[in-house]
Design an enzyme around this catalytic site. Structure first.
Site: not given
Ligand SMILES: [Zn+2]
Length: 499
Positions: A110, A112, A179, A206, A451
């Site tokens: 992804h 984003d 995502e 993934d 994150h």
């Molecule tokens: Zn991720």
């Protein structure tokens, strides 16, 4: 059993993960090619493609700018693959195989990222969107989750094209743009498009689990975990209404007391502990490696079931693998100190273990609360637990082979339950074979950068991930002999700043 707990507690920290490598796999790519690849990731980080539940906050033009950048950075790919923009901002590339009878594979990632919180901006050692390469790391938001995989996959394809490789099996590259907020507008629409084309996939690869280092006591080699199942999720709102009024002569039960009692009863009535086939396989493989009483306990699981489950329940990370978890994440009531609130509300965030669904969850919650004054309502989207991917397939073997050739020192390749959620959930109707695996070696500390402030990826980890995808493509879509060169000396690359 303690060892299981130590080991499995690491699983919980995976989401996209990280590094700590000392050798680089160059796959015969020169230092020049490697430096160019690192530069591409560093550039990709400079696009502020942050997802946000509030759509007005999303800078959609940044996605379009990223698309344009990718077009220039991967010329062979854009010349030879078909590109389709899905729902405005997601990308689907088709690399046609020479044998149309073979079901295609899909490599997903992804574009984003999660937003950089305003109050943490000053805490970063390198600016989160500068794409700085320094001290052997590529720094910035998306370096670990998940832009490195977008770039690694594209770079792998670019290099394979330049080497004259033609896949027998068609390959899709699917890059979603949302995502981090559920993936419905990105991967969800990509999946819809493929269904309309009546595509059946052989397998989906993934993000997910990774290679974990130094986790089994007495075993120094890392262990590779492949997510072959994922938990589901749902949010339930609990609401109690009252009559309000002055608090000087209160009734015995108020919305707050009723709601509190309900939350207490839920706390006292957790979901039942049980081992799904995937977790049983994880435990069996690891117990085998550890030998002794661990092997004995798992070989006679029927006898030791109670003990094993009890041990796993003691650690919150392993407990998450053996039951549906519910936790209140929101609580609201009251406006003034001397006024009875008319309403009290809580939200339960529930992570659903495979084998259950929204109905069984709702039934358990209502039964545990056992009070009709508490209204229970589903909030937002329900994600069912994933189907379980079996390991007796050639695609699992091909993935294992690819992992072992790029990470030759792994002691075990183990299927495992992934406690989180990724774009993979949108592809379940297209194939039975879904693998959630990020080609990184992880330590607990590194995993916490996902994150977070100072998100960064080791340059060598990134280069290795490119080699991994080249190998995976060859092992799943037709092999053309090519030497994988394991180079023990790290490649020295110049630092980069994108001014
Ligand atoms: Zn991720």
């Amino acid at each position: 059993m303690r060892r299981f707990v130590t080991l499995l507690s690491l699983l919980f920290f995976f989401n996209a993960i990280t590094f700590a490598q000392h050798s680089a796999v160059t796959d015969a790519a020169s230092a020049e090619v490697a430096a160019a690849a690192v530069h591409k990731l560093s550039k990709a980080i400079t696009f502020r493609t942050a997802s946000d539940l509030n759509e007005e906050e999303v800078k959609y033009s940044e996605f379009l700018d990223l698309h344009a950048y990718l077009e220039g950075a991967f010329p062979a790919l854009h010349q030879q693959l078909q590109k389709k923009v899905i729902n405005g901002y997601s990308l689907l590339y088709t690399w046609l195989g020479t044998d149309p009878d073979l079901p295609p594979v899909l490599l997903g990632a992804h574009m984003d990222v999660v937003p950089v919180e305003e109050e943490t901006k000053e805490d970063w050692q390198q600016q989160p969107y500068a794409g700085v390469v320094k001290d052997g790391y590529i720094w910035g938001r998306g370096a670990m989750d998940d832009k490195y995989r977008v770039i690694a996959i594209m770079e792998a394809v670019e290099q394979l094209l330049q080497q004259g490789y033609h896949p027998e099996r068609t390959i899709y590259l699917a890059f979603g743009h949302d995502e981090e907020v559920g993936g419905t507008a990105g991967a969800g629409k990509i999946s819809e498009y493929l269904q309309e084309q009546e595509v059946r996939l052989e397998a989906v690869f993934d993000e997910g689990l990774a290679v974990a280092k130094s986790v089994l006591p007495g075993i120094d080699e890392p262990i590779a975990f492949i997510g072959t199942a994922a938990k589901g999720g749902i949010n339930l709102e609990l609401k109690v209404k009252g009559e309000g009024g002055h608090s000087s002569a209160p009734p015995r039960d108020t919305p707050i007391s009723i709601l509190s009692a309900a939350l207490n009863r839920l706390y006292d009535n957790p979901f039942e502990a049980r081992m799904i086939p995937t977790t049983k396989e994880t435990m069996e493989l690891m117990a085998d490696k550890m030998g002794g009483k661990y092997r004995f306990a798992m070989r006679h699981y029927g006898l030791f079931k109670g003990k094993v489950l009890k041990m796993l329940a003691k650690d919150r990370a392993t407990d998450a693998l053996i039951r549906t978890q519910m936790t209140p994440t929101f609580l609201e009531s009251g406006d003034a100190y001397n006024v009875m609130p008319r309403v009290a509300t809580a939200v339960l965030n529930i992570r659903i273990l495979n084998g259950e669904d929204q109905h069984t969850v709702l039934k358990h919650v209502k039964k545990a609360i056992n009070d009709e004054r508490v209204q229970v309502e589903v909030k937002g989207v329900y994600t069912p637990p994933s189907p379980i991917t079996t390991t007796d397939t050639w695609t699992y073997a091909a993935l294992e082979k690819s992992i072992r050739s790029i990470f030759p020192d792994v002691a075990l390749v183990v299927p495992a339950l992934f406690p989180g959620s990724t774009d993979a959930k949108h592809y379940t109707s297209l194939t039975k074979n879904i693998y959630r695996f990020a080609p990184q070696v992880v330590t607990r500390e590194d995993a916490q950068l996902v994150h977070n402030v100072d998100e960064r990826l080791g340059v060598e980890v990134f280069l290795k991930s490119i080699a991994f995808y080249k190998t995976l493509v060859r092992n799943t879509c037709g092999d053309l002999p090519l030497q994988v060169v394991l180079q023990e000396e790290p490649i020295l690359l110049p630092d980069v700043t994108n001014d």
